[in-house]
Design an enzyme around this catalytic site. Sequence first.
Site, mmCIF file in Angstrom:
data_model
loop_
_atom_site.group_PDB
_atom_site.id
_atom_site.type_symbol
_atom_site.label_atom_id
_atom_site.label_comp_id
_atom_site.label_asym_id
_atom_site.label_seq_id
_atom_site.Cartn_x
_atom_site.Cartn_y
_atom_site.Cartn_z
ATOM 1 N N GLU A 157 -40.493 53.535 67.623
ATOM 2 C CA GLU A 157 -40.448 55.034 67.664
ATOM 3 C C GLU A 157 -41.125 55.475 69.153
ATOM 4 O O GLU A 157 -40.936 56.583 69.388
ATOM 5 C CB GLU A 157 -41.420 55.605 66.565
ATOM 6 C CG GLU A 157 -40.932 55.098 65.063
ATOM 7 C CD GLU A 157 -39.577 55.797 64.737
ATOM 8 O OE1 GLU A 157 -39.433 56.726 65.516
ATOM 9 O OE2 GLU A 157 -39.008 55.444 64.035
ATOM 10 N N ASP A 199 -34.295 50.327 69.564
ATOM 11 C CA ASP A 199 -34.446 49.059 69.118
ATOM 12 C C ASP A 199 -34.512 48.055 70.335
ATOM 13 O O ASP A 199 -35.585 47.080 70.103
ATOM 14 C CB ASP A 199 -33.023 48.624 68.565
ATOM 15 C CG ASP A 199 -32.964 49.220 67.032
ATOM 16 O OD1 ASP A 199 -33.994 49.577 66.334
ATOM 17 O OD2 ASP A 199 -32.020 49.315 66.405
#
Length: 682
Positions: free
Chosen positions: A518, A582
């Site tokens: 995030e 990711d």
Amino acid sequence: MRCFRLLFVLMMMMICAAIGGFAQTSSSAKPGPGFSVDNIDKAADPCVDFYQYACGNWMKNSEIPADRSSWQSFSELNESNLAIERGILEKAAAGSPGRNAIDQKIGDLYGSCIDEKAVNEKGIAPLKPELDRVAAVKDKGALIDEIAHVHVVGPSPLFNFYSNSDLHNADNVIANIDQGGLSLPDRDYYIKDDARMVEMRKHYVDYVTEMFTLAGQSAEQAADSAKTVLRIETELAKASMDRTERRDPKKRDHKMKRDEALAMAPSFSLDRFFSAVGAPSFTELNVGNPEFFKQVNGVVESEPLDSLKTYVNWKVLRAAAPWLSQPFVDADFKMRQALTGQKQIQDRWKRCVDLVDGSLGEALGQRYVEITFGADGKQRMLKMVDALEKSLNEDIQGLDWMSAETKKQANVKLQAIRNKIGYPDVFRDYSSVVIKPNDLLGNVERSTEFESKRQIAKIGKPLDHKEWGMTPPEVNAYYSGSYNEIVFPAGILQPPFFDKKMDDAVNFGGIGLVIGHELTHGFDDQGRKFDPQGNLRDWWTEQDGKEFEKRVSCIADEYSNFVAVDDLKLNGRLTLGENTADNGGARVALRALEHMIADDRTGKEGEKIDGYTPEQRFFLGFGRVWCEKRRPEYARMQVTTNPHSPGKYRVNGVVQNMPEFQKAFGCKAGQPMVAENACHVW
């Protein structure tokens, strides 16, 4: 980030949840939700297929429940959350003498939903007043008034209207209009002619026909109505920007004067719409896709009034279907089945729990966090977030391709990110929402109206930075570029993402990597275009911007070669932001873990557990989070609509780019988990 949460739930009811489905399985052999070495397939070679190695036994022993289109960690955890919420709601619905206002509202909403017998007895009667309103429309001007009413109490016919922070002055909230009005998951379902999309359009016409028949039309009328709906929505789809292009916030940045917007699409009668919807006075707004309004203006002008009324009736009918009698519920689910492959509908109690969470989420969430998440949990998470932020800053400062000037600005943005953990500091006040014990559809409409008006009332006011876009029980997390914040609801802060009984290596591979993910979103291909205050502003040097684009193109090309299902490959540009996050999140989380190991004076942090080093357990913890199974129909739909890659590639796509993984497992050049030209952005 969602602006009209309940509206979103209603519109997407026949489609899967963004991350996955949630249900129990009858298999007693199903692995538990936490991390365990029993999930590992030791017959597989981690350097050939790490996903198979980390998840092989989990996949072997797990089944997709009949009422789900997929099964993964999010599903497993949400299943236990549903059970907790059910206990809260059943107690509240029992109506004890000491029941307070919060319990009355969530209890009576749940009770009105769970009483299937009463809902079935009413049939379509609860929706009749809304359908009669549409039937009474005599001209296109009055139709605009009715469309505005429907926007407030239910779905959003023709287009979307909402409030959001100004892209160039993020502390202020302005009005927004944008493309919308579709019922199928994506514009491609209307305009592509491959066999899959043609088949889905046939299912859709059958679905619309059946729903209009149930609503009282003759078979011939219903068939004509379905053709009308498909024709109008196809025109909306043709005018819509595709979702890959929409990922660029600059493509959705078209601030203009109110009069300019009115002139752009005169047939929409936007001035009348803004008044009818109850919007505060404003002089400027953002138009997400001006071309949509220019093109659809012709549709509104040329389509007969009766055809437009049929389309609006459809939007009303479809949104209400899950809360009407069983024949409507069955017809609605049949379409979902075609789209996702789901074998059977969820138990009613689960649908009712989701309804309360979507309608009165912070009221239910208040009770949820009292049971599941205390202040100590919040402090542990804040400590981990701090460690991840320091790690990301080190990563940025160590980049050899970024100039000192841009690094300095990146650090300013990183330090400005707001961290919201567990639950809001102040819960939403639902005291004005009227919830009645035996009025399900009325309760849905009134709670939708409350949220719609709450959002519309924000126009022209300062942005409330304390507000959340997710409810506390949600198994999810997000980063918002406009708000420059990360949000982690209590619902996700449980195994396998975070387990206080597990070693730090596994937790950093789970929730630590999600936090890193995030945070990295603030610097992906979308997030990097927003400054520390959330304004759409380029704070990069021109050369650094070019270097960034070169590196993310590597990620996009790499993932575009992964086969998702059958002969369908991933869209590396659609999934670019998530794939970048990711990859960056994994490096950031591992760096933070290594700092913790280095700072540990006891030496215990560096010890092997179950025969695995901390670095190996980090990657195994990461793999466990993304173990999943998908039905083929669902997998095909996700390729078109989901910006996230399938679990297999969220794992293998990351580790093949990481020398740290190859060192941890002793992989050699030429093996599949060692990319020949590894991609590295963050």
